[in-house]
Write a protein that holds these residues in place. Sequence first.
Motif, short mmCIF file in Angstrom:
data_model
loop_
_atom_site.label_atom_id
_atom_site.label_comp_id
_atom_site.label_asym_id
_atom_site.label_seq_id
_atom_site.Cartn_x
_atom_site.Cartn_y
_atom_site.Cartn_z
N TRP A 1 12.45 20.59 15.59
CA TRP A 1 13.08 19.42 16.22
C TRP A 1 12.13 18.24 16.34
N TYR A 2 10.86 18.53 16.48
CA TYR A 2 9.86 17.49 16.75
C TYR A 2 9.64 16.58 15.54
N ARG A 3 10.15 16.95 14.38
CA ARG A 3 10.00 16.13 13.17
C ARG A 3 11.09 15.05 13.06
N VAL A 4 11.98 14.97 14.03
CA VAL A 4 13.09 14.01 13.99
C VAL A 4 12.83 12.91 15.02
N LEU A 5 12.92 11.66 14.53
CA LEU A 5 12.58 10.49 15.34
C LEU A 5 13.68 9.44 15.28
N ARG A 6 13.54 8.44 16.12
CA ARG A 6 14.46 7.30 16.07
C ARG A 6 14.26 6.53 14.77
N SER A 7 15.19 5.65 14.45
CA SER A 7 15.15 4.89 13.19
C SER A 7 13.93 3.98 13.09
N THR A 8 13.29 3.71 14.21
CA THR A 8 12.08 2.87 14.22
C THR A 8 10.80 3.69 14.08
N GLY A 9 10.94 5.01 14.06
CA GLY A 9 9.77 5.89 14.04
C GLY A 9 9.33 6.28 15.44
N GLN A 10 10.04 5.80 16.43
CA GLN A 10 9.71 6.05 17.84
C GLN A 10 10.13 7.46 18.24
N ILE A 11 9.32 8.11 19.04
CA ILE A 11 9.69 9.37 19.67
C ILE A 11 10.74 9.03 20.72
N ALA A 12 11.82 9.81 20.77
CA ALA A 12 12.92 9.50 21.67
C ALA A 12 12.58 9.69 23.15
N ARG B 1 4.54 14.21 25.02
CA ARG B 1 3.23 14.77 24.70
C ARG B 1 3.36 16.02 23.83
N THR B 2 4.36 16.86 24.13
CA THR B 2 4.58 18.06 23.34
C THR B 2 4.94 17.69 21.91
N GLN B 3 5.86 16.74 21.73
CA GLN B 3 6.26 16.33 20.39
C GLN B 3 5.08 15.71 19.64
N THR B 4 4.32 14.88 20.33
CA THR B 4 3.13 14.26 19.71
C THR B 4 2.14 15.33 19.27
N ASP B 5 1.90 16.31 20.12
CA ASP B 5 0.97 17.40 19.77
C ASP B 5 1.43 18.15 18.53
N TYR B 6 2.71 18.52 18.48
CA TYR B 6 3.24 19.23 17.31
C TYR B 6 3.07 18.41 16.04
N LEU B 7 3.39 17.12 16.11
CA LEU B 7 3.28 16.26 14.94
C LEU B 7 1.83 16.11 14.50
N GLN B 8 0.93 15.91 15.45
CA GLN B 8 -0.47 15.74 15.10
C GLN B 8 -1.08 17.02 14.52
N GLN B 9 -0.62 18.17 14.97
CA GLN B 9 -1.08 19.44 14.40
C GLN B 9 -0.71 19.55 12.92
N GLU B 10 0.34 18.84 12.51
CA GLU B 10 0.77 18.84 11.11
C GLU B 10 0.21 17.66 10.33
N GLY B 11 -0.66 16.87 10.96
CA GLY B 11 -1.28 15.76 10.27
C GLY B 11 -0.52 14.44 10.34
N VAL B 12 0.51 14.38 11.16
CA VAL B 12 1.28 13.14 11.33
C VAL B 12 0.59 12.29 12.41
N ALA B 13 0.26 11.06 12.06
CA ALA B 13 -0.39 10.15 13.01
C ALA B 13 0.65 9.56 13.96
N VAL B 14 0.38 9.69 15.25
CA VAL B 14 1.26 9.14 16.28
C VAL B 14 0.44 8.18 17.12
N PHE B 15 0.88 6.92 17.17
CA PHE B 15 0.21 5.90 17.98
C PHE B 15 1.25 5.23 18.86
N ASN B 16 0.96 5.17 20.15
CA ASN B 16 1.88 4.54 21.11
C ASN B 16 3.29 5.11 21.00
N ASN B 17 3.38 6.43 20.91
CA ASN B 17 4.66 7.13 20.89
C ASN B 17 5.48 6.82 19.63
#
Length: 114
Positions: free
Chosen positions: A56-67, A76-92
């Motif tokens: 579920w954590y791989r799905v975001l708003r159309s702007t790339g924003q975490i919902a 924080r949980t979604q950001t952690d999961y994404l970063q563990q997979e190498g996805v850069a998350v800045f400012n949510n």
Amino acid sequence: MLVLSPQQKIWKTVQLIPKGKVATYGQIADLAGLPGRARLVGKSLGNVPSELHVPWYRVLRSTGQIAFPAGTEQSRTQTDYLQQEGVAVFNNKVKLKSFQWQPDLGELLWKLEF
């Protein structure tokens, strides 16, 4: 032939998103054969059975924003999961140009079952 519910179509589509990639709610709705049903995607991801692994954590708003609102435990949980997979998350937010899943024709023809 097994007929899938809209929720099942959404869950199966989200399971196809590769590690290190993200998709938008609208993109998942379109790929699942449910155009214009982005809100249903969000609702369906909130109701995934515990025995089913849906990233579920791989799905975001159309702007790339975490919902989830920035700073919340869910964000924080979604950001952690994404970063563990190498996805850069800045400012949510994730830069979609760099990380959005763009399935090729083979994936669309052979992996999507609907």
